[in-house]
Design a protein around this motif. Structure first.
Motif, PDB file in Angstrom:
ATOM      1  N   VAL A 292       0.721  -1.322   0.067  1.00 51.12           N
ATOM      2  CA  VAL A 292      -0.091  -0.046  -0.140  1.00 51.12           C
ATOM      3  C   VAL A 292       0.956   1.224  -0.101  1.00 51.12           C
ATOM      4  CG1 VAL A 292      -1.552   1.373   1.360  1.00 51.12           C
ATOM      5  CG2 VAL A 292      -1.997  -1.101   0.985  1.00 51.12           C
TER       6      VAL A 292
ATOM      7  N   TYR B 236       1.360   7.304   1.014  1.00 51.32           N
ATOM      8  CA  TYR B 236       0.689   8.398   1.116  1.00 51.32           C
ATOM      9  C   TYR B 236      -0.782   8.333   0.781  1.00 51.32           C
ATOM     10  CZ  TYR B 236       0.907   7.151  -4.057  1.00 51.32           C
ATOM     11  OH  TYR B 236       0.738   6.692  -5.134  1.00 51.32           O
ATOM     12  N   TRP B 237      -1.341   7.125   1.092  1.00 47.19           N
ATOM     13  CA  TRP B 237      -2.612   6.847   0.942  1.00 47.19           C
ATOM     14  C   TRP B 237      -3.340   6.907   2.445  1.00 47.19           C
ATOM     15  CZ3 TRP B 237      -4.539   1.881  -2.001  1.00 47.19           C
ATOM     16  CH2 TRP B 237      -4.410   1.737  -3.494  1.00 47.19           C
ATOM     17  N   THR B 238      -4.388   7.407   2.472  1.00 54.70           N
ATOM     18  CA  THR B 238      -4.891   7.787   3.825  1.00 54.70           C
ATOM     19  C   THR B 238      -6.093   6.928   4.362  1.00 54.70           C
ATOM     20  OG1 THR B 238      -6.099   9.763   2.638  1.00 54.70           O
ATOM     21  CG2 THR B 238      -4.235  10.542   3.457  1.00 54.70           C
ATOM     22  N   GLY B 239      -6.607   6.219   3.588  1.00 58.68           N
ATOM     23  CA  GLY B 239      -7.895   5.604   3.933  1.00 58.68           C
ATOM     24  C   GLY B 239      -7.813   4.714   5.224  1.00 58.68           C
TER      25      GLY B 239
ATOM     26  N   LYS C 148      -5.273  12.457   9.320  1.00 60.23           N
ATOM     27  CA  LYS C 148      -4.537  12.741   8.096  1.00 60.23           C
ATOM     28  C   LYS C 148      -2.908  12.864   8.333  1.00 60.23           C
ATOM     29  CE  LYS C 148      -8.366  14.961   5.894  1.00 60.23           C
ATOM     30  NZ  LYS C 148      -8.817  16.329   5.488  1.00 60.23           N
TER      31      LYS C 148
ATOM     32  N   HIS D 236     -10.558  10.168  -2.913  1.00 59.49           N
ATOM     33  CA  HIS D 236     -10.139  11.257  -2.069  1.00 59.49           C
ATOM     34  C   HIS D 236      -9.780  12.483  -3.013  1.00 59.49           C
ATOM     35  CE1 HIS D 236      -9.849   9.035   1.773  1.00 59.49           C
ATOM     36  NE2 HIS D 236      -9.500   8.168   0.984  1.00 59.49           N
TER      37      HIS D 236
ATOM     38  N   ARG E  52      -7.870  10.746  -6.083  1.00 59.97           N
ATOM     39  CA  ARG E  52      -7.085   9.444  -5.792  1.00 59.97           C
ATOM     40  C   ARG E  52      -8.000   8.355  -5.700  1.00 59.97           C
ATOM     41  NH1 ARG E  52      -3.936  11.099  -2.303  1.00 59.97           N
ATOM     42  NH2 ARG E  52      -5.088  10.180  -0.444  1.00 59.97           N
TER      43      ARG E  52
ATOM     44  N   GLU F 235      -8.788   5.001  -3.698  1.00 65.66           N
ATOM     45  CA  GLU F 235      -8.233   3.880  -2.706  1.00 65.66           C
ATOM     46  C   GLU F 235      -9.149   2.874  -2.456  1.00 65.66           C
ATOM     47  OE1 GLU F 235      -6.731   5.638   0.765  1.00 65.66           O
ATOM     48  OE2 GLU F 235      -5.845   7.311  -0.107  1.00 65.66           O
TER      49      GLU F 235
ATOM     50  N   SER G  35      -9.190  -1.233  -1.840  1.00 62.47           N
ATOM     51  CA  SER G  35      -8.611  -2.578  -1.185  1.00 62.47           C
ATOM     52  C   SER G  35      -8.739  -3.589  -2.175  1.00 62.47           C
ATOM     53  CB  SER G  35      -9.123  -2.849   0.269  1.00 62.47           C
ATOM     54  OG  SER G  35     -10.370  -3.212   0.241  1.00 62.47           O
TER      55      SER G  35
ATOM     56  N   GLU H  99      -5.385   4.580 -10.486  1.00 63.88           N
ATOM     57  CA  GLU H  99      -4.928   5.357  -8.989  1.00 63.88           C
ATOM     58  C   GLU H  99      -5.610   7.026  -9.056  1.00 63.88           C
ATOM     59  OE1 GLU H  99      -1.449   5.631  -5.774  1.00 63.88           O
ATOM     60  OE2 GLU H  99      -0.937   5.161  -7.686  1.00 63.88           O
ATOM     61  N   TYR H 100      -5.552   7.518 -10.091  1.00 63.88           N
ATOM     62  CA  TYR H 100      -5.872   8.784 -10.097  1.00 63.88           C
ATOM     63  C   TYR H 100      -6.985   9.342 -11.311  1.00 63.88           C
ATOM     64  CZ  TYR H 100      -2.362   9.964  -6.750  1.00 63.88           C
ATOM     65  OH  TYR H 100      -1.493  10.161  -5.676  1.00 63.88           O
TER      66      TYR H 100
END
Length: 655
Positions: free
Chosen positions: A119, A122-125, A130, A147, A209, A211, A213, A394-395
């Motif tokens: 992972v 920089y992912w935040t989920g 944060k 996000h 972004r 995210e 799984s 991803e984006y």
């Protein structure tokens, strides 16, 4: 007949909303008009006329009765058909306005599994907040979120667009005026000297972004299978434009802490030819891919399949832009590019169209195809994979085309470009104009806990409070009304600045609102993203206490200014508070003993500030709301004058 006409004329309007009454009227009308005309004055003035009239009637005999029956039958048939049509119309209309009850908890998301090791940092989920840098993704963690990328990342993505641009035209670029068909080398309208001509660049509007799984796990597992069955993969030569852009961005001669933060891209396995590539698409379709992944079954449906049915990508944003279409309404002149991680593996190389290239993948010889049309036709290289699991989108980058002398400009932080719908809505990829939607979603446990934390963090009295249930309101009609108001307010804000609450009350540390400050402290993007709020419009998250039926009614039809049951010491308006305790004071307990509060988005705009317990002067005409801070010792209250300035997003049930 005159009597019958008079009765129908008076009777119909009072029952025009009753389908049964309309049906009876339709049956009665043919009978009324089938009656013989009443005797006129001339028919009673002489014997001759009367005799003539009598002979005329007797001459018609049973024909007149048959005529009446025929007209009556036709009337019955037409009336019945219209009645059925009206019933169906009302049923469809009712279905459109019927609220569908849905549940997030019924949607199962595949956990990360072994993919937890890969992972991106920089992912935040998976983080509680944060700023939580110590959190690590675990194998049992499951998430499915979109996000907004931070504003400071926009420089990197704009740089990617700038450095992967190439001023080349191909026949795949559609004529913008729709006057020319597919033309070798592009039609005259898209040439460099054409009108409007080939885009000279692209203006980034926003980056989103993805995210997920489940998608990420499928991608990493497929990448691992390629690694196990391939002893080695011949590297891409030359390296992709995207890789060159990333490396040039990170190799600045200045220390990174001075000029920028680390770019938000993952470390790739170049031994497997893992690369970042572009894919152009309309905005709503791009959001659908971000939610549900690519579909190989749709491959080639829009632009053919010169190298077999697969997923097509480009290293140049100019090539990907050829397939990006603008959309209607909010996304007019706005397009989307997906920046995807693609594992090419062992590549089949070709310089000419080869529809049978897919067979090399099916036979297990190759994992992908590189169509080097740059070498054979001086255009672009295209990258094709035949398994959606070899791609992770991803984006999603939203952008506009630039022409002639236009150049990219820095993005404003205070008034960012926002999607038409909130990122975390299940309907984010839908068109709210047609057919629209009206759904209330029971949120999953993680969101219920988040809302509970927000509630307790914004209450000055009582507590701790327990949230029993949270419903998210996704209503396209109410939302479009709110967004239209937001658009108009944005135009006003471009001419006149709206002072925030902390300037009006002289307390800089108070922030825009207590709710907004709390949300910023923890990871709330999955439910309430501060990135979707417009500080320049004084857009705030505020509470509204009411009854059980009041909450359901407001969530169904919106607020109704002037219909408040409680006092209106500041005049008519929607009364909101940043302090939950203030709103709970207005709640009536339901049959189950619970209290109901709405968590609302509110466009406060230009606020009139007062420290009195009621209106102390005439409110200026250009004010959109009142910020009341009575004697500076009571919870601040926000009174919004127009109901379209408020969207009731969550129905929260407190035990």
């Amino acid at each position: 007949m005159r009597f019958a006409h008079g009765v129908l004329w008076k009777w119909l309007p009072s029952r025009r909303s009753d389908a049964t009454s309309i049906f009876l009227v339709l049956i009665a009308l043919p009978w009324v008009f089938a009656q013989p005309p009443p005797p006129g004055p001339h028919e009673e003035s002489g014997d001759g006329d009367e005799v003539s009239h009598d002979h005329h009637d007797h001459g018609r005999g049973g024909g007149f009765l048959e005529e009446k029956l025929l007209i009556l039958a036709i009337g019955l048939a037409l009336g019945g058909a219209l009645f059925i049509f009206l019933l169906r119309w009302w049923k469809i209309r009712a279905e459109k306005r019927k609220i569908l009850m849905r549940s997030d908890t019924e949607i199962e998301v595949l956990p990360l599994g072994e993919a937890a090791k890969s992972v991106p940092k920089y992912w935040t989920g998976f983080r509680e907040s944060k700023n939580d840098t110590r959190a690590k993704a675990t194998e049992d963690l499951a998430f499915d979120e979109l996000h907004y990328a931070p504003h400071e990342d926009m420089k990197f993505f704009q740089d990617m667009l700038n450095k992967t641009y190439k001023d080349i035209v191909t026949r795949d670029r559609k004529c913008p005026t729709q006057t020319h068909g597919s033309t070798a080398g592009g039609c005259p309208c898209v040439q460099k000297d054409g009108d409007p001509g080939l885009p000279t660049g692209y203006q980034l509007l926003r980056a989103i972004r993805v995210e997920d799984s489940a998608m990420f796990r499928r991608y990493t597992e497929r990448r691992e299978r390629i690694k196990q069955c391939r002893e080695g993969c011949e590297p891409l030569e030359p390296t992709t434009l995207t890789r060159q852009a990333i490396e040039s961005y990170t190799k600045s001669w200045l220390p990174m802490w001075i000029w920028s933060k680390e770019p938000p891209i993952a470390e790739l396995d170049h031994s497997l030819n893992e690369v970042y590539l572009w894919h152009g698409t309309p905005v709503r379709q791009g959001l659908a891919i971000a939610q549900d992944d690519f579909k190989i079954s749709l491959a080639g449906s829009g632009n053919g399949s010169m190298f077999g049915e697969g997923l097509y990508f480009a290293e140049s944003c100019t090539k990907a832009d050829e397939y990006a279409r603008d959309d209607t309404g909010h996304y007019s002149d706005v397009r989307a590019l997906l920046l995807c991680r693609v594992c090419m593996g062992r590549i089949h190389y070709t310089t000419e169209p080869e529809p049978d290239a897919l067979q090399k993948f099916l036979d297990g010889e190759r994992d992908s195809t590189l169509a080097d049309l740059a070498a054979s036709r001086n255009t672009f290289r295209e990258f094709v994979v035949y398994d959606a699991e070899q791609v992770y989108p991803e984006y999603v980058l939203l952008y506009k085309r630039l022409h002639q002398s236009e150049t990219p400009e820095p993005l404003p932080k205070e008034l960012p470009f926002l999607l038409e719908l909130p990122l975390y809505w299940k309907n984010v990829c839908e068109n709210p104009h047609s057919p629209g939607f009206r759904e209330h979603w029971l949120v999953k446990e993680k969101i219920r806990e988040l809302i509970e934390r927000l509630a307790n963090g914004t209450s000055s009295l009582g507590g701790p409070y327990t949230v029993a249930k949270v419903m998210r309101v996704e209503d396209s009609k109410l939302w479009l009304r709110y967004m239209e108001t937001k658009h108009q307010l944005t135009l006003e804000a471009q001419k006149t600045r709206f002072p925030p609450p902390n300037e009006l009350d002289g307390m800089p540390r108070s922030g825009h609102s207590l709710t907004g400050s709390i949300v910023q402290e923890f990871h709330g993007d999955e439910a309430i993203s501060v990135e979707t709020m417009s500080p320049g419009l004084n857009e705030l998250l505020l509470w509204h206490g009411t009854s059980e039926w009041g909450a359901k009614g407001i969530a169904s039809k919106g607020f109704r200014v002037g219909q408040a049951k409680h006092g209106r010491r500041f005049g008519d308006g929607v009364y909101l508070a940043e302090d939950l305790a203030k709103s709970l004071a207005y709640c009536n307990r339901g049959a189950n003993g619970h209290r109901y509060v709405l968590l609302c988005r509110a466009l406060c705009g230009n606020m009139y500030y007062t420290e009195s317990y009621g209106l102390d002067s005439i409110v200026p005409e250009d004010a959109h709301s009142i910020l009341a801070y009575p004697e500076r010792n009571s919870p601040r209250e926000f009174i919004v004058f127009n109901e379209s300035h408020v969207y009731p997003e969550y129905i929260i049930e407190f035990q």
